[in-house]
Design a protein around this motif. Structure first.
Motif, short mmCIF file in Angstrom:
data_model
loop_
_atom_site.label_atom_id
_atom_site.label_comp_id
_atom_site.label_asym_id
_atom_site.label_seq_id
_atom_site.Cartn_x
_atom_site.Cartn_y
_atom_site.Cartn_z
N PHE A 1 -3.82 3.06 -3.30
CA PHE A 1 -2.81 3.91 -3.94
C PHE A 1 -3.10 5.39 -3.70
O PHE A 1 -3.62 6.11 -4.56
CB PHE A 1 -2.70 3.56 -5.43
N LYS A 2 -2.71 5.81 -2.51
CA LYS A 2 -2.86 7.20 -2.08
C LYS A 2 -2.04 7.37 -0.81
O LYS A 2 -1.34 6.44 -0.37
CB LYS A 2 -4.33 7.51 -1.80
N VAL A 3 -2.08 8.55 -0.21
CA VAL A 3 -1.42 8.77 1.07
C VAL A 3 -2.45 8.58 2.17
O VAL A 3 -3.51 9.22 2.17
CB VAL A 3 -0.82 10.19 1.16
N HIS A 4 -2.13 7.71 3.10
CA HIS A 4 -3.05 7.37 4.18
C HIS A 4 -2.69 8.12 5.45
O HIS A 4 -1.51 8.16 5.85
CB HIS A 4 -3.00 5.86 4.45
N ASN A 5 -3.68 8.71 6.08
CA ASN A 5 -3.48 9.40 7.34
C ASN A 5 -3.51 8.35 8.46
O ASN A 5 -4.50 8.21 9.19
CB ASN A 5 -4.58 10.45 7.54
N LEU A 6 -2.42 7.61 8.54
CA LEU A 6 -2.38 6.45 9.40
C LEU A 6 -0.96 6.23 9.90
O LEU A 6 0.01 6.48 9.19
CB LEU A 6 -2.86 5.21 8.63
N ASP A 7 -0.84 5.72 11.13
CA ASP A 7 0.46 5.37 11.71
C ASP A 7 1.10 4.27 10.87
O ASP A 7 0.48 3.25 10.57
CB ASP A 7 0.22 4.88 13.15
N ALA A 8 2.37 4.47 10.50
CA ALA A 8 3.06 3.49 9.66
C ALA A 8 3.19 2.13 10.34
O ALA A 8 3.38 1.11 9.67
CB ALA A 8 4.45 4.02 9.30
N ARG A 9 3.07 2.10 11.66
CA ARG A 9 3.12 0.83 12.36
C ARG A 9 1.92 -0.05 12.06
O ARG A 9 1.91 -1.25 12.34
CB ARG A 9 3.24 1.07 13.87
N LYS A 10 0.89 0.55 11.43
CA LYS A 10 -0.34 -0.18 11.10
C LYS A 10 -0.51 -0.35 9.59
O LYS A 10 -1.61 -0.58 9.11
CB LYS A 10 -1.55 0.57 11.67
N LEU A 11 0.59 -0.24 8.84
CA LEU A 11 0.44 -0.26 7.37
C LEU A 11 -0.13 -1.57 6.84
O LEU A 11 -0.74 -1.61 5.77
CB LEU A 11 1.78 0.06 6.70
N LYS A 12 0.05 -2.67 7.59
CA LYS A 12 -0.49 -3.95 7.11
C LYS A 12 -2.02 -4.00 7.16
O LYS A 12 -2.63 -4.88 6.57
CB LYS A 12 0.10 -5.09 7.93
N SER A 13 -2.61 -3.04 7.85
CA SER A 13 -4.08 -2.97 7.82
C SER A 13 -4.58 -2.42 6.50
O SER A 13 -5.76 -2.55 6.17
CB SER A 13 -4.59 -2.09 8.98
N VAL A 14 -3.70 -1.80 5.73
CA VAL A 14 -4.03 -1.25 4.41
C VAL A 14 -3.51 -2.14 3.29
O VAL A 14 -4.22 -2.46 2.34
CB VAL A 14 -3.45 0.18 4.26
N ILE A 15 -2.24 -2.55 3.40
CA ILE A 15 -1.61 -3.37 2.36
C ILE A 15 -1.64 -4.83 2.82
O ILE A 15 -1.01 -5.19 3.81
CB ILE A 15 -0.15 -2.93 2.11
N LYS A 16 -2.38 -5.64 2.08
CA LYS A 16 -2.60 -7.02 2.51
C LYS A 16 -1.65 -8.03 1.86
O LYS A 16 -1.47 -9.12 2.37
CB LYS A 16 -4.05 -7.43 2.19
N ASP A 17 -1.07 -7.65 0.72
CA ASP A 17 -0.26 -8.60 -0.03
C ASP A 17 1.13 -8.04 -0.31
O ASP A 17 1.41 -6.86 -0.09
CB ASP A 17 -0.94 -8.94 -1.37
#
Length: 435
Positions: A10-26
């Motif tokens: 629960f924060k802002v990730h400095n990450l490409d949105a195409r890889k969001l599943k690497s952060v959110i698993k469920d």
């Protein structure tokens, strides 16, 4: 639901949105509110960015990848709100919103609504053969037919004309249903603004608040996969929702974090105060229903008089704890009717039942329960309250008198509406629509 690695999610990730599943698993997301990067129009400062310098189909394919990931982490009742616009290329208007909707339909997103956002302030682009663009599209998608859409949370009751006082049966007790054209100005920024916003097209906080109210409850999860200036996430935090954001520009993330640290506590306090305001939707709903209950008695008196039905002396109006059985009924109201010696009970009852089944009484949303007594002693015995508010048959939005139940025998021969319901509205107070 238990969230694993909460501080990391629960924060802002400095990450490409195409890889969001690497952060959110469920499947934890209740709503995604976002505005994708403009196609080949604005350089957001990253070599990996979507949009700038791409071919159109590559751009659409990358957006499909992003929102396929969003789909997989969204709850079955969740929704997706995308602010997006058309553009011109080589003298031809490109219908990006609808190309986008077709593209992500393959993923499973179902287009449910198209809202027009009237922006007012826009970048002053001018092109030959094109009028100044003053709006963008907001596309609303769901995963299923049943999805979170709490329309009562955003009904407008503060801009109703004062006619709701005399005609409460014509107005939804929860307020006016919003139209699909929303007018929200783009926030001032740069040399004209005082806030933290330094973004190509910042989203208005009031508009984000409306979407969040419409789609979530407190402690739900709000996602913005292209968070930019962070308006969506800021509103989510101040409205006591959890937020997850993604952005490739670290400057935007630091700007957001600094602003949240500086203003978050104040804005959360303002949110709490707004919930506890003296005039809110629940109070408005209660008042509208009370006005309906009292006016129902007044209209009934009037209709009986027009039919020359005699014998109704007084009418006592009381809220019932019972729930209505009919689908379109909003409440059950008990009407205790005192008859005088001129009244024929069967004849009066027949006319009352007939009147209750047709307009205007049938449109009040009231399930009436009628009972009759033929002497004032029985009438007084049924009334539980010691104090009664008296309304006349000309107006029931303002009480005329307050009496003791024991004093009712002094008022025999006078047609009156009696109730524990207290309504005392001065219409002049509402001429400026200030509830």
């Amino acid at each position: 639901m238990v969230f694993l690695f909460m501080d990391d999610i629960f924060k802002v990730h400095n990450l490409d949105a195409r890889k969001l599943k690497s952060v959110i698993k469920d499947k934890i997301v209740d709503v995604t509110i976002t505005s994708p990067p403009y196609f080949d129009l604005k350089d957001y400062g990253s070599k990996k960015q979507i949009g700038f310098g791409q071919e159109y189909q590559k751009y659409l394919n990358d957006l499909k990848t992003v929102f396929e990931g969003v789909y997989e982490v969204t709850k079955e009742t969740g929704t997706l709100w995308v602010v997006i616009d058309t553009f011109k290329r080589d003298g031809i208007l490109i219908p990006l919103p609808f190309d986008f909707a077709d593209k992500i339909a393959d993923v499973g997103w179902k287009l449910q609504e198209v809202i027009i956002w009237g922006k007012d302030r826009t970048v002053p682009w001018t092109h030959k053969g094109q009028m100044r663009k003053m709006f963008e599209y907001i596309l609303v998608f769901s995963k299923n037919k049943e999805y979170n859409f709490f329309i009562d949370e955003i009904r407008n009751f503060q801009s109703l004309k004062k006619w709701w006082i005399r005609y409460p049966e014509r107005y939804n007790p929860k307020g006016k249903t919003p139209e699909a054209i929303w007018n929200y100005k783009i926030p001032l920024q740069g040399a004209w603004g005082k806030g933290y916003i330094r973004h190509f097209c910042p989203l208005p906080e009031p508009m984000m608040e409306q979407i969040i109210k419409l789609t979530t409850r407190e402690d739900d999860v709000v996602l913005d996969c292209f968070s930019g200036s962070g308006t969506v996430l800021f509103k989510a935090d101040t409205m006591k929702r959890r937020y997850i954001g993604f952005d490739l520009n670290q400057d935007y993330i630091e700007m957001f974090n600094n602003y949240l640290k500086k203003m978050g506590r104040q804005k959360r306090s303002e949110y709490e105060l707004a919930k506890e305001s003296s005039w809110n939707q629940k109070k408005f709903e209660k008042l509208i229903l009370e006005l309906r209950a009292l006016k129902y008695a007044r209209v009934l008196f009037k209709k009986l008089k027009e039919l020359e039905v005699q014998g109704v002396e007084k009418m006592y109006v009381a809220k019932s704890a019972n729930r209505p059985k009919a689908k379109n009924s909003l409440m059950v109201i008990d009407y205790l009717i005192l008859l005088n010696s001129h009244g024929q009970k069967k004849h009066i009852l027949k006319n009352i039942k007939n009147l209750s089944l047709v307009s205007p009484l049938s449109g009040f949303g009231i399930e009436p329960v009628f009972s009759f007594v033929e002497n004032v002693g029985d009438f007084m015995a049924i009334i539980e309250s010691e104090n009664l508010f008296v309304y006349n048959i000309q107006a029931t939005h303002r009480f005329q008198d307050k009496i003791l139940t024991e004093d009712l025998p002094k008022f025999m021969g006078t047609q009156m509406i009696l109730s524990e319901i207290f309504v005392n509205i001065d219409e002049k107070e509402y001429e400026q629509k200030n509830l």
